[in-house]
Design an enzyme around this catalytic site. Structure first.
Site, PDB file in Angstrom:
ATOM      1  CB  SER A  63      -0.672  -0.087   1.228  1.00 22.88           C
ATOM      2  OG  SER A  63      -1.570   1.131   1.529  1.00 22.88           O
ATOM      3  CG  HIS A  98      -1.799   4.827   3.175  1.00 23.49           C
ATOM      4  ND1 HIS A  98      -2.054   5.261   4.593  1.00 23.49           N
ATOM      5  CD2 HIS A  98      -2.345   3.666   3.050  1.00 23.49           C
ATOM      6  CE1 HIS A  98      -2.615   4.160   5.074  1.00 23.49           C
ATOM      7  NE2 HIS A  98      -2.993   3.235   4.260  1.00 23.49           N
ATOM      8  CB  CYS A 126      -7.860  -0.393  11.631  1.00 28.26           C
ATOM      9  SG  CYS A 126      -6.497   0.012  10.300  1.00 28.26           S
TER      10      CYS A 126
END
Ligand code: PLP
Length: 385
Positions: free
Chosen positions: A195, A197, A321
């Site tokens: 990913s 980011h 998260c």
């Protein structure tokens, strides 16, 4: 007040070079990479070039790189795209929720899953994976570096076990980019997720390595983009940014950046451990250079996150998260910590641009904040267990 961001495992800012690389693709070269005219060709060329860069990052063929929307999509695609009713799936209890929730979903569809618990060190024992194998085991999914502790898993050994068993192997390498040298041949994996980011690239873009011949069913269907493995008009600026970030991530494995970050992390850790009633979760095994996860006795982790934020320091308790929830980290619980200690743990994850001054600031404010919270703590006062 200076602000020090030590939550790189949640996300990272773009590096200036990444923003510069992306800039022309918003307005000047805005074409659709599927269009045949010159504007389309420019976009197409940029995507092709990015694919070559990602192939260097992974050590694979360009045709084996599939661009997507990031880590969650990569993890979901590997699991949903490989498993069918009656299959057996092996993963670990310390994976990111993008793997764990996908495992729950396939379980509802008749895929049996075995979750391997880590050793108290945070390491997954490959022998446990070997023991869990069944004739119908189709997929093994293990992360490269844990997002909460930074512990690096023995993926090469797991890759060998998968090969011997004839199972497919997926690695969630989202937290490994720029910290561990990738080599999908050496890892022995069929699928690998990253990913942008998490490595100073833009949010909402990532890539999945898919080894040639892997029977992966596309999860997003429509046009014939990405060799029909992931439909949708390519996010050209995002893909260009991902590739630039990947290039810089590869550099930082060669130019001493990782050693510098590790030295800063070690100084930070030693400074915090000088406080009584503290310890490192996962500190005895190989870890990503930028991460330390520390427990503080008689402190409520969330209160400490807030106290540090007020003093200009951004860190995280558990994984980002799960923020907003008071449940202790599933990773730390799986490592055998009790709920109190898991709740009293904080993750410090350094950006690769971190400085000595950042560490100095954190080492000034952590003892103050911890001292203050302990003075208020009912646990410290002996009124609660
Ligand atoms: N896997 C791991 C290990 C992660 O740390 C994260 C993000 O926190 C993800 C997957 C999800 O990635 P993304 O935010 O790109 O969806």
């Amino acid at each position: 007040m200076p602000r020090v961001y030590m939550d790189a495992n949640a996300t990272t800012p773009l590096l200036p070079e990444v923003l510069e690389a992306m800039r022309p693709y918003w307005m000047e070269h805005f074409g659709n990479a599927s269009s045949i005219h010159l504007d389309g060709q420019k976009a197409h060329k940029a995507v092709d070039h990015a694919r070559e860069t990602l192939a260097r990052l992974f050590n694979c063929r360009a045709a084996e790189v599939v661009f997507n929307s990031g880590g969650t999509e990569g993890d979901n695609t590997a699991i949903f795209g490989m498993l069918r009713p009656g299959d057996h799936f092996i993963t670990t209890s310390i994976e990111h929720s993008a793997v764990l929730r996908a495992a729950e979903r396939v379980a509802e569809r008749g895929v049996e899953t075995t979750f391997i618990a880590p050793l108290p060190s945070g390491l997954i024992d490959p022998e446990e994976i070997k023991r869990a194998l069944r004739p119908e085991t189709r997929l093994i999914s293990v992360m490269l570096a844990n997002n909460e502790t930074g512990v690096i898993q023995p993926v090469e050994e797991i890759g060998r076990i998968a090969a011997e068993a004839g199972a497919f192997f997926h690695i969630d390498a989202v937290q490994g980019a720029g910290k561990v040298k990738f080599d999908v041949q050496r890892f022995g994996c069929h699928l690998l997720t990253i990913s942008a980011h998490k490595m100073h690239g833009p949010k909402g873009v990532g890539a999945l390595y898919v080894r040639r011949g892997t029977p992966l069913e596309a999860q997003v269907v429509g046009g014939s983009h990405e060799r029909r493995r992931r439909a949708g008009t390519e996010n050209v600026p995002g893909i260009v940014g991902l590739a630039k970030a990947a290039e810089l991530a590869m550099q930082s494995l060669e130019d001493g950046t990782q050693e510098r970050v590790a030295a800063l992390r070690d100084r930070l850790e030693a400074g915090i451990l000088a406080l009584p009633g503290t310890g490192v979760n996962g500190g005895s095994v190989p870890r990503a250079a930028n991460t330390t996860n520390i427990w503080f006795d008689q402190v409520e982790g969330e209160a400490l996150v807030i106290a540090l934020d007020l003093k200009g320091v951004a860190v995280s308790g558990g994984s980002a998260c799960h923020s907003g929830s008071t449940e202790p980290s599933h990773v730390l619980l799986a490592m055998g910590l009790n709920k109190n200690r898991a709740r009293a743990s904080l993750r410090f994850s350094l950006l690769k641009t971190a400085t000595e001054t950042d560490v100095d600031h954190v080492l000034r404010v952590v003892p103050e904040a911890v001292g203050h919270l302990r003075a208020l703590s009912p646990v410290a006062a002996g009124t609660a267990g």
